[in-house]
Write an enzyme that holds these catalytic residues in place. Structure first.
Site, PDB file in Angstrom:
ATOM      1  N   GLU A 154       0.742  -1.328   0.025  1.00  0.00           N
ATOM      2  CA  GLU A 154       0.027   0.050  -0.022  1.00  0.00           C
ATOM      3  C   GLU A 154       0.658   1.138  -0.066  1.00  0.00           C
ATOM      4  OE1 GLU A 154      -2.813  -0.416   3.327  1.00  0.00           O
ATOM      5  OE2 GLU A 154      -3.791  -2.050   2.500  1.00  0.00           O
ATOM      6  N   ASN A 186       2.312  -5.141  -3.191  1.00  0.00           N
ATOM      7  CA  ASN A 186       0.880  -5.627  -2.902  1.00  0.00           C
ATOM      8  C   ASN A 186       0.088  -4.253  -2.602  1.00  0.00           C
ATOM      9  OD1 ASN A 186      -1.016  -7.895  -2.176  1.00  0.00           O
ATOM     10  ND2 ASN A 186      -0.911  -7.008  -0.168  1.00  0.00           N
ATOM     11  N   HIS A 196      -9.882  -6.029  -2.093  1.00  0.00           N
ATOM     12  CA  HIS A 196     -10.940  -5.789  -1.252  1.00  0.00           C
ATOM     13  C   HIS A 196     -12.056  -5.055  -1.933  1.00  0.00           C
ATOM     14  CE1 HIS A 196      -8.852  -7.349   2.115  1.00  0.00           C
ATOM     15  NE2 HIS A 196      -8.010  -6.621   1.918  1.00  0.00           N
ATOM     16  N   GLU A 232      -5.985 -11.114  -1.187  1.00  0.00           N
ATOM     17  CA  GLU A 232      -6.723 -10.644  -0.113  1.00  0.00           C
ATOM     18  C   GLU A 232      -8.144 -10.280  -0.527  1.00  0.00           C
ATOM     19  OE1 GLU A 232      -5.254  -7.271   2.139  1.00  0.00           O
ATOM     20  OE2 GLU A 232      -3.369  -7.797   1.875  1.00  0.00           O
ATOM     21  N   ASP A 279     -11.823 -10.282  -0.744  1.00  0.00           N
ATOM     22  CA  ASP A 279     -13.405 -10.192  -0.068  1.00  0.00           C
ATOM     23  C   ASP A 279     -14.238  -9.186  -0.597  1.00  0.00           C
ATOM     24  OD1 ASP A 279     -12.547  -8.075   1.372  1.00  0.00           O
ATOM     25  OD2 ASP A 279     -12.486  -9.070   3.153  1.00  0.00           O
TER      26      ASP A 279
HETATM   27  C1  XIL Z   1      -6.389  -6.164   8.437  1.00  0.00           C
HETATM   28  C2  XIL Z   1      -6.778  -7.524   9.138  1.00  0.00           C
HETATM   29  O1  XIL Z   1      -7.734  -8.345   8.401  1.00  0.00           O
HETATM   30  C3  XIL Z   1      -7.345  -7.062  10.490  1.00  0.00           C
HETATM   31  O2  XIL Z   1      -7.612  -8.140  11.244  1.00  0.00           O
HETATM   32  C4  XIL Z   1      -6.557  -6.021  11.137  1.00  0.00           C
HETATM   33  O3  XIL Z   1      -6.952  -5.594  12.368  1.00  0.00           O
HETATM   34  C5  XIL Z   1      -6.025  -4.859  10.347  1.00  0.00           C
HETATM   35  O4  XIL Z   1      -5.658  -5.460   9.046  1.00  0.00           O
HETATM   36  N1  XIL Z   1      -5.007  -4.788   3.558  1.00  0.00           N
HETATM   37  C6  XIL Z   1      -3.861  -5.523   4.410  1.00  0.00           C
HETATM   38  C7  XIL Z   1      -4.156  -6.406   5.258  1.00  0.00           C
HETATM   39  O5  XIL Z   1      -2.956  -5.502   3.618  1.00  0.00           O
HETATM   40  O6  XIL Z   1      -2.999  -6.865   6.220  1.00  0.00           O
HETATM   41  C8  XIL Z   1      -5.480  -5.796   6.339  1.00  0.00           C
HETATM   42  O7  XIL Z   1      -5.693  -6.999   7.302  1.00  0.00           O
HETATM   43  C9  XIL Z   1      -6.583  -5.553   5.285  1.00  0.00           C
HETATM   44  C10 XIL Z   1      -6.288  -4.601   4.209  1.00  0.00           C
END
Ligand code: XIL
Length: 360
Positions: A166, A207, A243, A272, A274
């Site tokens: 990020e 990432n 996400h 990741e 979702d």
């Molecule tokens: C999130 C986790 O899912 C949570 O449990 C934590 O409180 C915060 O981080 N991008 C990422 C992940 O790269 O590491 C994040 O994970 C979600 C967004």
């Protein structure tokens, strides 16, 4: 392929294959051409793809069906939190690998790969670091040490590292973070070089989120990766977090965008996935969600070098979404009772129907 399903008889009872059958009803098997008895892991193996999940270590320790499904349904795991800096080094100089090591062992016992997450990020940093009074030189050596020691600890046991996470804003400029502010943009190349030195065989990823489609942010990442590679910096892959929220509309052009990265010769991965929604969920929202998951998986299957597809948790029971996005939820492929949602079935059928060779 069967050998990949390392499930015990007890695990099978709570495994998804059976849960899906229950969810679909006994007669549905005859109507649907979906092979319910095959895990995502097994279906993906046919496509030379690892299908992964983020793992919540508390759930893994306490929740038997969670543990069983995490171990049987996936061929790769990502620690949701336990490899982040605040978890590994809560007090300066006291590194605690216990939880991360537990996950690595869990994975190794099940023939799963580990995606290491994450080395350099602006978030989940220990407070001794963010609130400390360090010179630029000190911070650089603190970061170098963190990257080197972490990667060295897991040497040979972590398949991919999310080295930098990020680093960009939505408009494609670099994010204002402790690293950019104190070390300048060169921290990115440095981190990749340090990680490579510590484990030359690990694949090193950049990432980020909102880079699944073409736009200023993904253009900037593409440019970064192209430039770094031209300079000989060891960047091997790009992770698309994935996400998504259905209320924004599903993005188009995802497969085309993955291809731009593929053409650079780097690996790609959905890291990741979702797909959240404004609660409450309903049938239509769940169908849109399923289409969101399908688009990401399809883009990955069409890319020559997309090596893994990871969901950010597999059950709504432990999702980070409700705690982070107010009023939103139901983002995962199984519901809170581990019942398969349309998204799970869509991933299954997409994998079952695909042959990567013909998709391309
Ligand atoms: C999130 C986790 O899912 C949570 O449990 C934590 O409180 C915060 O981080 N991008 C990422 C992940 O790269 O590491 C994040 O994970 C979600 C967004």
């Amino acid at each position: 392929m069967k050998a990949l399903r390392l499930v015990t008889a007890a695990a099978v009872t709570s495994s998804l294959a059976l849960l899906s059958l229950t969810a679909a009803g006994p007669a549905a098997g005859a109507e649907e051409p979906v092979p319910w008895d095959r895990s995502l892991r097994e279906l993906a193996a046919d496509d030379r793809l690892r299908v992964g999940t983020a793992v919540d270590m508390n759930a893994l320790a306490e929740d038997v069906p969670y543990r069983s499904i995490a171990g049987s349904e996936f061929s790769s795991v990502t620690p949701e939190n336990v490899m982040k800096w605040d978890a590994l080094e809560p007090r300066r100089g006291e590194r605690d690998y216990a939880a991360a090591d537990r996950l690595v062992r869990f994975a190794e016992q099940r023939g799963q790969k580990v995606r290491g997450h994450v080395l350099v990020w602006h978030s989940q940093l220990p407070s001794w670091l963010t609130q400390g009074d360090f010179t630029k030189e000190e911070l650089r050596s603190i970061l170098r040490r963190h990257v080197t020691e972490t990667v060295r600890h897991f040497k040979g046991r972590v398949w991919h590292w999310d080295v930098v996470n990020e680093a960009f804003n939505e408009d494609g400029t670099l994010r204002e973070s402790i690293w950019l502010r104190e070390l300048g943009p060169g921290y990115i190349a440095d981190a990749f070089r340090w990680a490579h030195q510590a484990d030359p065989r690990a694949k090193l990823f950049y990432n980020d989120y909102n880079i699944e489609w073409a736009g200023p942010k993904s253009d900037a990442v593409l440019d970064l990766v192209r430039t770094l590679r031209a300079e000989g910096v060891p960047v091997h892959g790009v992770g698309f977090q994935g996400h998504w929220g259905i209320q924004y509309g599903l993005p188009g052009g995802v497969a085309e965008n993955f291809k731009r990265f593929d053409d650079l010769g780097v690996q790609t991965a959905v890291t990741e996935a979702d797909v959240r929604m404004i609660m409450p969920a309903d049938e239509e929202k769940l169908a849109t969600q399923a289409e969101g998951y399908r688009r990401m998986l399809d883009a990955c299957l069409r890319a020559r070098h997309c090596v893994s597809f990871t969901v950010w948790g597999f059950t709504d029971k432990y999702s980070w979404v409700p705690g982070t996005f107010e009023g939103e939820g139901a983002a995962n492929i199984l519901d809170e009772d581990y019942q398969a949602k349309p998204a799970y079935r869509t991933l299954q059928s997409t994998l079952a129907d695909s042959s990567r060779a013909t998709l391309r």
